[in-house]
Enzyme design. Structure first.
Site, PDB file in Angstrom:
ATOM      1  N   SER A 187       0.847  -1.183   0.000  1.00 33.40           N
ATOM      2  CA  SER A 187       0.000   0.000   0.000  1.00 33.40           C
ATOM      3  C   SER A 187       0.888   1.240   0.000  1.00 33.40           C
ATOM      4  CB  SER A 187      -0.905  -0.011   1.230  1.00 33.40           C
ATOM      5  OG  SER A 187      -0.118  -0.051   2.397  1.00 33.40           O
ATOM      6  N   ALA A 188       0.305   2.386  -0.285  1.00 30.58           N
ATOM      7  CA  ALA A 188       1.090   3.621  -0.354  1.00 30.58           C
ATOM      8  C   ALA A 188       1.783   3.932   0.967  1.00 30.58           C
ATOM      9  CB  ALA A 188       0.187   4.780  -0.760  1.00 30.58           C
ATOM     10  N   CYS A 189       1.139   3.585   2.068  1.00 35.57           N
ATOM     11  CA  CYS A 189       1.744   3.891   3.375  1.00 35.57           C
ATOM     12  C   CYS A 189       2.877   2.944   3.720  1.00 35.57           C
ATOM     13  CB  CYS A 189       0.687   3.915   4.474  1.00 35.57           C
ATOM     14  SG  CYS A 189      -0.338   2.455   4.547  1.00 35.57           S
ATOM     15  N   SER A 190       3.099   1.916   2.902  1.00 39.09           N
ATOM     16  CA  SER A 190       4.224   1.014   3.161  1.00 39.09           C
ATOM     17  C   SER A 190       5.156   0.958   1.963  1.00 39.09           C
ATOM     18  CB  SER A 190       3.712  -0.394   3.493  1.00 39.09           C
ATOM     19  OG  SER A 190       3.060  -0.956   2.373  1.00 39.09           O
ATOM     20  N   HIS A 219      -1.014  -4.835   3.355  1.00 36.49           N
ATOM     21  CA  HIS A 219      -1.851  -5.151   4.514  1.00 36.49           C
ATOM     22  C   HIS A 219      -3.314  -4.800   4.237  1.00 36.49           C
ATOM     23  CE1 HIS A 219      -0.976  -0.876   5.240  1.00 36.49           C
ATOM     24  NE2 HIS A 219      -2.099  -0.857   5.909  1.00 36.49           N
TER      25      HIS A 219
END
Length: 158
Positions: free
Chosen positions: A102-105, A113
């Site tokens: 995902s963008a946050c990872s 996730h």
């Protein structure tokens, strides 16, 4: 006590400047909002073309979360029988930037996730790639991705 015209104008000036600034800000904000709406509409079309092009030309692909509400510039596509990390590296070598998480990872090779939370099985989260489009992308960029992916996936599957 009578105030002079000058005193009254000086008292009014800060409010006048605030009013002008507010009008200027409102005008700029309205223009930016119109531009953002146009950009969103363009990105939705390009993203739709990307999804349709990839799923039509590469057997065993699925759009994860397709049909659900989502942002207009990002899609996540799973590729059966292809490890996401291998596809990510091959696309990177072809000059195409994608992500497995995902963008946050971003920056990790871990499966998303978000896909796990959506209930997708482990194998599907491990063969999924996230594509993000932005203001600098063009239809030609999308066309290139759609034309390059089938050969890369075929090679990775063989």
């Amino acid at each position: 006590m009578m105030t002079s015209v000058r005193d009254r104008l000086e008292a009014l000036l800060p409010r006048l400047e605030e009013s002008r600034a507010k009008k200027a800000f409102t005008k700029v904000y309205a223009e930016e909002a119109r531009n953002a709406e146009k950009l969103d509409a363009r990105l939705k079309l390009e993203l739709h073309w990307l999804e349709r092009g990839v799923t039509a030309s590469v057997p065993g692909t699925s759009v994860n979360g397709g049909g659900s509400p989502r942002v207009p510039n990002t899609t996540n596509i799973s590729f059966e029988r292809v490890e996401a990390e291998s596809l990510l590296i091959a696309l990177d070598l072809a000059g195409i930037a994608v992500s497995t998480g995902s963008a946050c990872s971003s920056g990790t090779l871990e499966p998303s996730h978000v896909l796990k939370a959506m209930g997708f099985p482990a194998h599907r989260t491990q063969n999924s790639i996230r594509f993000s489009l932005g203001q600098g992308n063009t239809e030609a960029d999308v066309d290139r991705v759609v034309s390059v992916i089938p050969g890369i996936v075929e090679k990775l599957r063989s």
